[in-house]
Write a protein that holds these residues in place. Structure first.
Motif, short mmCIF file in Angstrom:
data_model
loop_
_atom_site.label_atom_id
_atom_site.label_comp_id
_atom_site.label_asym_id
_atom_site.label_seq_id
_atom_site.Cartn_x
_atom_site.Cartn_y
_atom_site.Cartn_z
N THR A 1 0.66 -1.11 0.04
CA THR A 1 0.06 0.20 -0.04
C THR A 1 1.03 1.00 -0.05
O THR A 1 1.99 1.31 0.57
CB THR A 1 -0.87 0.07 1.23
N VAL A 2 0.50 2.27 -0.84
CA VAL A 2 1.02 3.66 -0.81
C VAL A 2 0.33 4.50 -0.25
O VAL A 2 -0.76 4.82 -0.81
CB VAL A 2 1.61 3.86 -2.40
N GLY A 3 0.53 5.34 0.57
CA GLY A 3 -0.51 6.07 1.32
C GLY A 3 -0.28 6.47 2.69
O GLY A 3 0.96 6.07 3.49
N GLU A 4 -1.08 7.20 3.52
CA GLU A 4 -1.00 7.83 4.62
C GLU A 4 -0.94 6.91 5.69
O GLU A 4 -1.99 5.79 5.92
CB GLU A 4 -2.13 9.17 4.84
N ILE A 5 -0.09 7.07 6.53
CA ILE A 5 -0.01 6.53 7.92
C ILE A 5 -0.08 7.57 8.88
O ILE A 5 1.00 8.32 8.80
CB ILE A 5 1.19 5.46 8.19
N LEU A 6 -1.19 7.62 9.69
CA LEU A 6 -1.06 8.81 10.54
C LEU A 6 -1.89 8.71 11.83
O LEU A 6 -2.44 7.66 12.09
CB LEU A 6 -2.12 10.01 9.74
N ILE A 7 -2.00 9.69 12.75
CA ILE A 7 -2.61 9.80 13.83
C ILE A 7 -4.11 10.15 13.93
O ILE A 7 -4.21 11.35 13.15
CB ILE A 7 -1.81 10.71 15.09
N PRO B 1 6.54 16.67 11.10
CA PRO B 1 5.94 16.03 12.25
C PRO B 1 5.04 15.16 11.72
O PRO B 1 4.44 15.22 10.32
CB PRO B 1 5.00 17.19 12.79
N THR B 2 4.52 14.04 12.33
CA THR B 2 3.94 12.98 11.82
C THR B 2 2.55 13.39 11.51
O THR B 2 1.91 14.09 12.19
CB THR B 2 3.68 11.89 12.77
N SER B 3 1.94 12.94 10.28
CA SER B 3 0.53 13.83 10.11
C SER B 3 -0.43 13.20 10.76
O SER B 3 -0.64 12.23 11.69
CB SER B 3 0.36 13.19 8.51
N MET B 4 -1.48 13.95 11.16
CA MET B 4 -2.43 14.01 12.02
C MET B 4 -3.96 14.38 11.72
O MET B 4 -3.87 15.62 10.72
CB MET B 4 -2.17 14.74 13.32
N TYR C 1 -3.64 17.94 9.67
CA TYR C 1 -2.67 18.41 9.86
C TYR C 1 -1.44 17.44 9.04
O TYR C 1 -1.03 16.47 9.35
CB TYR C 1 -2.03 18.21 11.49
N ARG C 2 -1.11 17.96 7.51
CA ARG C 2 -0.26 17.08 6.82
C ARG C 2 1.11 17.57 7.32
O ARG C 2 1.57 18.59 7.73
CB ARG C 2 -0.33 17.81 5.49
N ARG D 1 -8.10 34.88 10.10
CA ARG D 1 -8.37 33.47 9.97
C ARG D 1 -7.66 32.93 8.42
O ARG D 1 -7.87 33.93 7.61
CB ARG D 1 -9.88 33.29 9.87
N THR D 2 -7.18 31.64 8.24
CA THR D 2 -6.58 31.58 7.15
C THR D 2 -7.23 30.17 6.79
O THR D 2 -7.80 29.30 7.89
CB THR D 2 -4.97 31.51 6.90
N THR D 3 -6.80 29.80 5.70
CA THR D 3 -7.10 28.12 5.08
C THR D 3 -6.17 27.14 5.68
O THR D 3 -6.36 25.79 5.71
CB THR D 3 -7.33 28.06 3.65
N CYS D 4 -5.18 27.50 6.39
CA CYS D 4 -4.29 26.50 7.11
C CYS D 4 -4.73 26.18 8.33
O CYS D 4 -5.71 27.01 9.12
CB CYS D 4 -2.88 27.33 7.66
N PRO D 5 -4.58 25.06 8.82
CA PRO D 5 -5.27 24.44 10.19
C PRO D 5 -4.66 25.35 11.22
O PRO D 5 -3.43 25.77 11.23
CB PRO D 5 -4.92 23.11 10.32
#
Lengths: 317, 317
Positions: free
Chosen positions: A18-24, A97-100, A115-116, B93-97
């Motif tokens: 699998t190619v894709g996101e692992i996240l919190i 940072p680890t994505s969440m 949170y990418r 306010r912005t589109t960023c988290p």
């Protein structure tokens, strides 16, 4: 490929990559309006990551390509996979940072905050090249497509998979908020459908790409864009599977629904396992339905998925 | 300026304007090694934001310049400030988290994970220009300096403050992880010290900038870089305040320590309030010590800070 054809695989070390996101997934403990919730629970997450765990439990030799941060959350995610006996050597570490994803549950549709970070920092390494050539199926999600850096990696991975006879599955789980505002994400997603062997949209996925329509029309749109096999999941209304000559609907096998989270990932997992075990697409869909019915009995994205042989016995498929 | 001088302010609508991060502190409920903690508590956070709330409670007319996302966390932070009666019209306010810091408490030093998003998307608007000219003190932290976009805004804000006779306070809370790896952050921070009237390093802050040394030597380094007044907080050993001619040490006023979180912000808050109420720096430091001693009796970054008059009576300063 068509939905009645039984796929003959060559001898390869891995079944699924699998190619894709692992996240919190940080999910509020209680239901609350206006993000007033105070307590959040940290969960292992990411659809491709859940598919790796589910298929490993069903009996496939699966591994994940992803990237996490050099931080405590990255350690947590990697060790979670290792505890399942999964090879994590294709999971890179970066200074991002680890994505969440933060989800505050509410009575209406919860609006996630993305949170990418590390997830799109995957690289096309020599090890990845070898891994694609040495797996039977490669699966990818829209997350790595949504940023230029990782999009290039997925494009190269698709090319390698095509050249080496690796089957390709694609989850068109498009979310507007993940993409740059000035990039034609929908146009791009439509443009890569011609490279994939299996695509599994939900009704929501199809609506986000094509607008509202009845399932049969949506399926035709995927086929016209060049998908070989379309599996459209309809929740309680089961599944429609189609190729350019045939369209078949199957009823759900679910009798008890505790929590629909992760049902789509469980379906993918059963479906891929059925394909690897030698079933044609129509028969593999039944394993997908069994796996999602099994998952629906449990709360959380991941259920204690049994071995393939026990699953098909339990659901008589 | 020197530490014995009483500052005469012109008539201005606002006492204090903070420029810096307002964010979510996501803190683990339990102490846990290796990020194994499952439950996290969402907190209002950001040092400049805490200073705004504390000083508002002490009786100053304070407001914050910052940026949050168009998301549930942004709504939460803005409404939290509004509930304190704080004018939030300079919070964009912005589109960023909305920015977030995740802290997993552990027996050793916890390693935070920084999720930067909206916080550095502040803009130099006409309203901000007016606000700087209409406040007695402007305070800023290192967060907005750490990214180019917001650094330009702070630089312009410093220029406006200098030209309009607004005093400048700077919290040199340098954290390596916040800055681009190829930017000379320490060199940059040292280069702007000459523009500030008050700087309040902790021992850790000084060590990160200059390496290990005794407090008196560290203070000299700040003075040599052009700071007018240096207030160095030493935890249980109190505070040293210095200008180029004089150095005075004060003992802590704390008698009960429940939680040191936010003690530095409380000190800043009491100190600024003392200055605004007409004290010279030496006497304002005593109010800072009273405010931090008050805060130390409570758990959490923010305490139920009393009015200035009640605080100085309670601690007899």
């Amino acid at each position: 490929m068509n939905i009645e054809e039984k796929i003959i695989f060559s001898n390869r070390e891995y079944d699924l990559l699998t190619v894709g996101e692992i996240l919190i997934d940080m999910i509020s403990k209680d239901f609350a309006e206006d993000f007033s919730s105070e307590e959040y629970i940290k969960n292992f997450g990411g659809s491709p990551a859940n598919i790796v765990i589910n298929t490993k439990r069903l009996g496939l030799n699966s591994r994940a390509v992803s990237s996490v941060g050099f931080d405590g959350f990255g350690d947590f995610l990697v060790s979670h996979l290792q505890n399942e006996g999964i090879d994590t050597s294709l999971i890179g570490r970066t200074t991002c940072p680890t994505s969440m994803v933060v989800v505050t549950r509410s009575r209406g549709t919860p609006v996630p905050i993305f949170y990418r970070g590390a997830d799109y920092e995957i690289e096309y390494t020599e090890e990845l090249d070898k891994a694609i050539k040495n797996t039977r199926i490669m699966h990818f999600s829209t997350w790595p497509l949504s940023r230029e850096r990782s999009r290039k990696v997925v494009e190269k991975a698709i090319k390698t998979a095509k050249e080496s006879g690796t089957l390709i599955g694609f989850d068109p789980n498009y979310h507007r908020d993940l993409w740059d505002k000035d990039f034609d994400a929908i146009g791009y997603i439509k443009s890569i459908i011609k490279y994939v062997d299996f695509i599994k949209p939900s009704e929501d996925d199809a609506e986000r790409l094509f607008g509202k329509d009845i399932p049969k029309n949506q399926i035709k749109k995927f086929l016209e864009l060049g998908a070989d096999v379309v599996v459209m999941t309809l929740g309680k209304d089961g599944v429609i599977v189609a190729d350019k000559n045939k369209m078949v609907q199957f009823n759900t096998l679910a009798t008890e629904v505790q929590d629909t989270t992760g049902a789509g990932d469980a379906f993918w997992s059963g479906f891929y396992t059925g394909i690897i075990k030698g079933r044609n697409v129509e028969d593999a869909v039944k394993v997908g339905l069994a796996a999602s019915a099994f998952k629906l009995k449990y709360i959380g994205a991941i259920s204690p998925m049994p071995k393939y042989e026990d699953l098909i016995k339990e659901f008589n498929v």
